[in-house]
Design an enzyme around this catalytic site. Structure first.
Site, PDB file in Angstrom:
ATOM      1  N   CYS A 138      40.938  20.076  25.999  1.00  0.00           N
ATOM      2  CA  CYS A 138      40.363  19.543  27.262  1.00  0.00           C
ATOM      3  C   CYS A 138      39.697  18.846  27.550  1.00  0.00           C
ATOM      4  O   CYS A 138      38.985  18.165  26.598  1.00  0.00           O
ATOM      5  CB  CYS A 138      39.993  21.261  27.327  1.00  0.00           C
ATOM      6  SG  CYS A 138      39.739  21.106  29.511  1.00  0.00           S
TER       7      CYS A 138
ATOM      8  N   GLN B 246      55.910  45.002  50.626  1.00  0.00           N
ATOM      9  CA  GLN B 246      54.883  45.624  49.687  1.00  0.00           C
ATOM     10  C   GLN B 246      55.886  46.589  48.799  1.00  0.00           C
ATOM     11  O   GLN B 246      57.473  46.425  48.617  1.00  0.00           O
ATOM     12  CB  GLN B 246      54.507  46.478  50.244  1.00  0.00           C
ATOM     13  CG  GLN B 246      53.246  45.534  51.131  1.00  0.00           C
ATOM     14  CD  GLN B 246      52.091  45.446  49.983  1.00  0.00           C
ATOM     15  OE1 GLN B 246      52.044  45.698  48.746  1.00  0.00           O
ATOM     16  NE2 GLN B 246      50.864  44.462  50.271  1.00  0.00           N
TER      17      GLN B 246
ATOM     18  N   GLY C 270      50.151  44.029  46.666  1.00  0.00           N
ATOM     19  CA  GLY C 270      50.454  44.760  45.997  1.00  0.00           C
ATOM     20  C   GLY C 270      50.443  44.693  44.595  1.00  0.00           C
ATOM     21  O   GLY C 270      50.883  45.612  44.062  1.00  0.00           O
TER      22      GLY C 270
ATOM     23  N   CYS D 162      38.548  18.187  30.919  1.00  0.00           N
ATOM     24  CA  CYS D 162      37.670  18.186  31.581  1.00  0.00           C
ATOM     25  C   CYS D 162      36.041  17.907  30.549  1.00  0.00           C
ATOM     26  O   CYS D 162      35.575  17.708  30.705  1.00  0.00           O
ATOM     27  CB  CYS D 162      37.332  19.844  31.775  1.00  0.00           C
ATOM     28  SG  CYS D 162      36.187  21.094  31.482  1.00  0.00           S
TER      29      CYS D 162
ATOM     30  N   ASP E  19      44.475  34.562  53.567  1.00  0.00           N
ATOM     31  CA  ASP E  19      44.589  35.678  53.437  1.00  0.00           C
ATOM     32  C   ASP E  19      44.659  36.850  54.748  1.00  0.00           C
ATOM     33  O   ASP E  19      43.650  36.171  55.473  1.00  0.00           O
ATOM     34  CB  ASP E  19      44.277  36.721  52.084  1.00  0.00           C
ATOM     35  CG  ASP E  19      43.092  36.732  52.521  1.00  0.00           C
ATOM     36  OD1 ASP E  19      42.349  36.666  53.247  1.00  0.00           O
ATOM     37  OD2 ASP E  19      42.178  37.439  51.691  1.00  0.00           O
TER      38      ASP E  19
ATOM     39  N   GLY F 249      43.149  39.049  55.445  1.00  0.00           N
ATOM     40  CA  GLY F 249      42.470  40.409  55.753  1.00  0.00           C
ATOM     41  C   GLY F 249      42.393  41.403  55.406  1.00  0.00           C
ATOM     42  O   GLY F 249      41.946  42.294  55.295  1.00  0.00           O
ATOM     43  N   GLY F 250      44.085  41.568  55.034  1.00  0.00           N
ATOM     44  CA  GLY F 250      44.157  43.384  54.511  1.00  0.00           C
ATOM     45  C   GLY F 250      43.608  43.937  53.645  1.00  0.00           C
ATOM     46  O   GLY F 250      43.337  44.355  53.388  1.00  0.00           O
TER      47      GLY F 250
ATOM     48  N   ASP G 263      49.237  42.985  56.513  1.00  0.00           N
ATOM     49  CA  ASP G 263      49.978  44.017  55.847  1.00  0.00           C
ATOM     50  C   ASP G 263      49.148  45.041  55.252  1.00  0.00           C
ATOM     51  O   ASP G 263      47.621  45.228  55.479  1.00  0.00           O
ATOM     52  CB  ASP G 263      50.129  43.161  54.280  1.00  0.00           C
ATOM     53  CG  ASP G 263      49.629  43.109  53.388  1.00  0.00           C
ATOM     54  OD1 ASP G 263      48.504  42.003  54.338  1.00  0.00           O
ATOM     55  OD2 ASP G 263      50.104  42.724  52.412  1.00  0.00           O
TER      56      ASP G 263
ATOM     57  N   ASP H 150      47.281  33.160  43.617  1.00  0.00           N
ATOM     58  CA  ASP H 150      45.534  32.900  43.504  1.00  0.00           C
ATOM     59  C   ASP H 150      44.852  34.041  42.695  1.00  0.00           C
ATOM     60  O   ASP H 150      46.205  34.961  42.366  1.00  0.00           O
ATOM     61  CB  ASP H 150      45.294  33.199  45.422  1.00  0.00           C
ATOM     62  CG  ASP H 150      45.484  34.182  45.140  1.00  0.00           C
ATOM     63  OD1 ASP H 150      46.628  35.518  45.569  1.00  0.00           O
ATOM     64  OD2 ASP H 150      43.973  35.243  45.327  1.00  0.00           O
TER      65      ASP H 150
ATOM     66  N   HIS I 219      35.259  23.719  33.981  1.00  0.00           N
ATOM     67  CA  HIS I 219      36.285  23.876  32.698  1.00  0.00           C
ATOM     68  C   HIS I 219      37.111  24.979  33.192  1.00  0.00           C
ATOM     69  O   HIS I 219      38.212  25.333  32.933  1.00  0.00           O
ATOM     70  CB  HIS I 219      35.558  24.619  31.470  1.00  0.00           C
ATOM     71  CG  HIS I 219      36.418  24.935  30.504  1.00  0.00           C
ATOM     72  ND1 HIS I 219      36.921  23.681  29.280  1.00  0.00           N
ATOM     73  CD2 HIS I 219      36.933  26.003  29.773  1.00  0.00           C
ATOM     74  CE1 HIS I 219      37.558  24.276  28.854  1.00  0.00           C
ATOM     75  NE2 HIS I 219      37.639  25.241  29.207  1.00  0.00           N
TER      76      HIS I 219
END
Lengths: 351, 351
Positions: A283, A168, A195, A285, A69, A71-72, A123, A245, A314
């Site tokens: 699952c 934004q 945002g 995992c 990212d 840093g904003g 941004d 993310d 998991h």
């Protein structure tokens, strides 16, 4: 993208992260890209050091992709004191109060020195609840910063990272529309919605996404930043988003809140003390293959670090597997049916 | 034996623990046995539950050997309030103050219900600094309890665990001698020296070991409980001891104190911030193969859980590798040379 805030995806060694891959008909599916935070890395261990050490990939021994990212977001959510000017943001570290400066040029310089594969334009991320005028002013600053991010010279001789722009505009549909047009007219390699998930209601969030998505460039990746729950991801994919993310799988894991195909499990609950079954019988995992809910509960209530590791394995696996199934269902034109089945199982068995 | 206090070797998943094995000319060398604490497991998650869940092996998904201590040591070092009687010890849990009772019969019952491979006789472990008379009285109680431990009926239909006796006697050579004779005359499968590393000086400790070792049965494993540093292990092997357990590799790892072939590294020190080299260039563990001292320092000072995991992988590997080399050097009749070389490298480069 699992979030590797400070150069590690919380609780996992890089080898454990890589081991979350599966081989499906010869195609590796797993964590192919992670997110790292420019803000955290610039404060600790610092960019000069990271560059000397060969960049983030080498630092954490990760040979797949990294998106950073700008840093904003952290400057606006974590930094102790900040002063926003036209040229950039001056702020004090939340760690030691030291003074720092980020601008579009500085952010791009740092991200290219980190050696990441995808960098984000710098941004301003306005907090939720600002007036339309304030959000508009902030958005216009983000647009000017986006142009400067694009024009910023690469800081290293290596091929520069791909660069994504960020639209934004808060919860105001007309502002979102203008921001997407403005950012979409610039020569970015992808477009993100910023945002989002900053305090607005779920309904407002999806109003924004549903307004924004049809306006976004069709030939570039669309990245919804900071979202979200498994249900959110499915809804956002349905709306046309491609990349995500979120700290939720790793953070919830550390709090003992575990995602399963039949809803959330709060592993500390007494009902699991005697439960010999796997956390999620759907699952595959490592945690679900090798240990019981009873063991996971025991580790969690005993404060054993291994418990956090199993939980994280998991939860991250659950998210990666969900997105794998999403991609498969899209490829086989059955996404709508997959989504409905997934959501109905969640709702039916939700505790 | 790495220590798996409450059913996990601190910071590691069972898979990570198993991955500390190496293949040397077809022979697996690695953690073949771990220690679990009866005291901790009886308080949490509890023995009834553990038995219902199929024992500790299944609980933690560990298919190699487990030795359990008798609970005595922790009762005397951790429990809030305790009352020692001829029949056993009544004590309150350090977790919730609940009342519990351990006796030779109860301890053996619990250990066999845990399903371990080696159980320890229930002993009293006197604190350091007691008078000769007090230590003698305590030792005689341990001897009576040892006989009762041997006679205790198995609690499960499974083959009962092997049973080791524990010799006590504090730092008094004549008491140690008597205790070894007494315990040695009983039909145990192995003999341990208990009451070691409980506050006495290193010199006193090795006086005890050197006095005791020649008197111990030559045809049974000799287990030195709760020891120690890498140097201690070499010295104790030289004195004739075979088996060890210690929390040092795992506990030190969590404190950032790392064992290397050239001495201890305190990974938080600023000198490692810019250090691209591996933690120990003589080591082939996952941490040393994949990441730098700079990265390990960064994770540690950032409070990243992954840092504790890498540190633990390294420290446990270091201990296992040391013992592997010890066994190899004994097999090739070169232990004395190996020990000298190892200690001289430690001393020469010690920071």
């Amino acid at each position: 993208m699992p979030v590797g805030t400070a150069g590690s995806v919380k609780s996992l060694t890089t080898e454990q992260l890589k081991a979350l891959s599966t081989q499906d008909s010869g195609l590796r599916t797993g964590p192919e890209i992670i997110l790292c935070n420019t803000y955290h890395l610039m404060l600790r261990p610092g960019i000069d050091l990271l560059q000397r050490l060969g960049g983030v990939h080498r630092f954490m021994s990760w040979d797949r992709a990294i998106l950073s990212d700008s840093g904003g977001f952290q400057v606006f959510s974590l930094a102790a004191i900040r002063k926003v000017r036209e040229d950039g943001v001056e702020f004090r570290s939340h760690l030691d109060g030291s003074l720092h400066f980020l601008s579009p040029e500085k952010s791009i310089e740092i991200q290219s020195r980190l050696g990441v594969d995808i960098a984000m334009a710098f941004d301003e991320c306005p907090t939720y609840g600002l007036s339309r005028d304030d959000v508009e002013r902030s958005m216009q600053l983000t647009h000017r910063w986006a142009k400067r991010s694009l024009a910023a010279p690469p800081a290293t001789r290596h091929p520069p990272p791909a660069l994504f722009g960020i639209a934004q505009g808060g919860v105001y549909p007309d502002l979102r529309k203008r921001s997407i047009e403005e950012i979409g007219s610039m020569d970015f390699d992808g477009m993100a919605l910023g945002g989002i998930a900053v305090g607005e209601t779920k309904e407002q969030m999806f109003d924004v996404i549903n307004t924004a998505s049809p306006l976004m460039p069709r030939d570039k990746p669309r990245y919804l930043m900071g979202v979200g729950t498994p249900e959110d991801l499915l809804d956002a994919v349905a709306a046309g988003m491609d990349m995500f993310d979120c700290v939720m799988p790793t953070r919830n894991a550390r709090n003992g809140s575990l995602f399963t195909s039949s809803g959330k499990v709060h592993i500390k609950n007494a009902q699991y003390a005697d439960d010999q079954g796997p956390l999620d019988s759907d699952c595959t995992c490592l945690a679900c293959r090798t240990v019981s809910r009873a063991y996971l509960r025991h580790l969690f209530v005993s404060g054993e670090i291994a418990g956090l590791v199993y939980n994280t394995i998991h939860n991250v696996w659950f998210y990666l597997d969900l997105m794998r199934k999403v991609r498969q269902s899209i490829a086989s034109h059955s996404f709508a049916a997959f989504r409905e089945a997934f959501l109905s199982q969640l709702t039916r068995e939700h505790e």
